[in-house]
Design a protein around this motif. Structure first.
Motif, mmCIF file in Angstrom:
data_model
loop_
_atom_site.group_PDB
_atom_site.id
_atom_site.type_symbol
_atom_site.label_atom_id
_atom_site.label_comp_id
_atom_site.label_asym_id
_atom_site.label_seq_id
_atom_site.Cartn_x
_atom_site.Cartn_y
_atom_site.Cartn_z
ATOM 1 N N GLY A 35 0.819 -1.200 0.000
ATOM 2 C CA GLY A 35 0.000 0.000 0.000
ATOM 3 C C GLY A 35 0.850 1.246 0.000
ATOM 4 O O GLY A 35 2.046 1.224 -0.308
ATOM 5 N N VAL A 36 0.218 2.350 0.348
ATOM 6 C CA VAL A 36 0.875 3.653 0.375
ATOM 7 C C VAL A 36 0.614 4.283 1.729
ATOM 8 O O VAL A 36 -0.529 4.339 2.187
ATOM 9 N N ASP A 37 1.662 4.732 2.380
ATOM 10 C CA ASP A 37 1.555 5.417 3.666
ATOM 11 C C ASP A 37 2.282 6.758 3.586
ATOM 12 O O ASP A 37 3.323 6.860 2.940
ATOM 13 N N VAL A 38 1.740 7.770 4.253
ATOM 14 C CA VAL A 38 2.387 9.072 4.330
ATOM 15 C C VAL A 38 3.374 9.036 5.491
ATOM 16 O O VAL A 38 2.996 8.775 6.625
ATOM 17 N N LYS A 39 4.658 9.266 5.194
ATOM 18 C CA LYS A 39 5.668 9.308 6.253
ATOM 19 C C LYS A 39 5.744 10.696 6.865
ATOM 20 O O LYS A 39 5.830 10.842 8.073
ATOM 21 N N LYS A 40 5.731 11.733 6.008
ATOM 22 C CA LYS A 40 5.719 13.107 6.516
ATOM 23 C C LYS A 40 5.233 14.028 5.411
ATOM 24 O O LYS A 40 5.337 13.710 4.221
ATOM 25 N N ALA A 41 4.689 15.166 5.830
ATOM 26 C CA ALA A 41 4.217 16.171 4.875
ATOM 27 C C ALA A 41 4.294 17.533 5.536
ATOM 28 O O ALA A 41 4.035 17.667 6.733
ATOM 29 N N ALA A 42 4.660 18.541 4.738
ATOM 30 C CA ALA A 42 4.761 19.902 5.256
ATOM 31 C C ALA A 42 4.540 20.891 4.119
ATOM 32 O O ALA A 42 4.869 20.616 2.972
ATOM 33 N N LEU A 43 3.986 22.047 4.478
ATOM 34 C CA LEU A 43 3.834 23.140 3.535
ATOM 35 C C LEU A 43 4.909 24.156 3.883
ATOM 36 O O LEU A 43 4.942 24.686 4.999
ATOM 37 N N MET A 44 5.813 24.424 2.932
ATOM 38 C CA MET A 44 6.970 25.275 3.174
ATOM 39 C C MET A 44 6.768 26.634 2.525
ATOM 40 O O MET A 44 6.189 26.734 1.444
ATOM 41 N N SER A 45 7.284 27.669 3.168
ATOM 42 C CA SER A 45 7.190 29.025 2.643
ATOM 43 C C SER A 45 8.511 29.401 1.988
ATOM 44 O O SER A 45 9.585 29.115 2.510
ATOM 45 N N ALA A 46 8.412 30.062 0.832
ATOM 46 C CA ALA A 46 9.594 30.555 0.125
ATOM 47 C C ALA A 46 9.264 31.936 -0.432
ATOM 48 O O ALA A 46 8.123 32.404 -0.323
ATOM 49 N N GLU A 47 10.245 32.603 -1.028
ATOM 50 C CA GLU A 47 10.028 33.944 -1.573
ATOM 51 C C GLU A 47 8.971 33.947 -2.670
ATOM 52 O O GLU A 47 8.187 34.885 -2.787
#
Length: 193
Positions: A35-47
């Protein structure tokens, strides 16, 4: 009892103990989780805005590996959404993104190929190809200033096999089958700029 029968009895008991040990180790070993599992996720800010970083753990079922090795391409769909919860009305959808990955195998070159939009890359092994798909770095999520300070947002991401892209015969097999329908659940987290 003679010496030879005692020696034979000891070797049989040693053999039986070794066999029980092997069975115990095999039973204690973790089973392969398909199957598929989410290990980590994040929304990052950049210029230039916000981008998504997500890592997945992808394990194909034996049926999917077999179909892939016989030339059936597999399509994985990544879905992302960013929502601002509102208590007084429906939630506001701030951003959403969708990206498709095409995984195929070429028997002549013995290489796996991953296609994302117009970009295609070859890999020597299936593990390398799945590793490429499992590391998501999406830039075009939201423009700078889209998220307001002091507000909380809910981000969600998932990756799944798109069974609607399979050949018709496999789509029929995929209905209600765990061997053909793999994907992660929605992984949600709070974003506070």
């Amino acid at each position: 009892m003679t010496a030879s029968s005692t020696r034979s009895c000891r070797s049989l008991s040693c053999l039986a103990a070794l066999l029980l040990l092997c069975v115990g180790i095999a039973a204690a070993a973790p089973a392969r989780a398909d199957g598929v599992d989410v290990k980590k996720a994040a929304l990052m800010s950049a210029e230039d805005g916000y981008f998504l970083e997500a890592d997945f753990d992808i394990a194909l079922t034996h049926a999917l590996e077999d179909a892939l090795s016989k030339g059936v391409p597999l399509y994985f769909t990544l879905e992302f959404e960013l929502i601002r919860p509102r208590w007084y009305w429906f939630n506001e959808k701030i951003a959403n993104a969708r990206q498709q990955y095409r995984l195929s195998y070429n028997a002549l070159t013995r290489q796996h190929r991953v296609g994302v939009r117009t970009l295609h890359q070859n890999f020597a092994t299936l593990a390398e190809a799945l590793g490429f798909i499992s590391r998501v770095r999406l830039r075009e999520i939201a423009e700078p200033g889209t998220l307001s300070r002091g507000n909380s947002y809910t981000a969600a991401v998932r990756l799944r096999l798109d069974t609607s892209q399979l050949p018709r015969l496999f789509q029929i097999s995929a209905v209600g089958s765990r061997d053909w329908s793999i994907g992660s659940e929605w992984h949600r987290w709070t974003v506070s700029p």
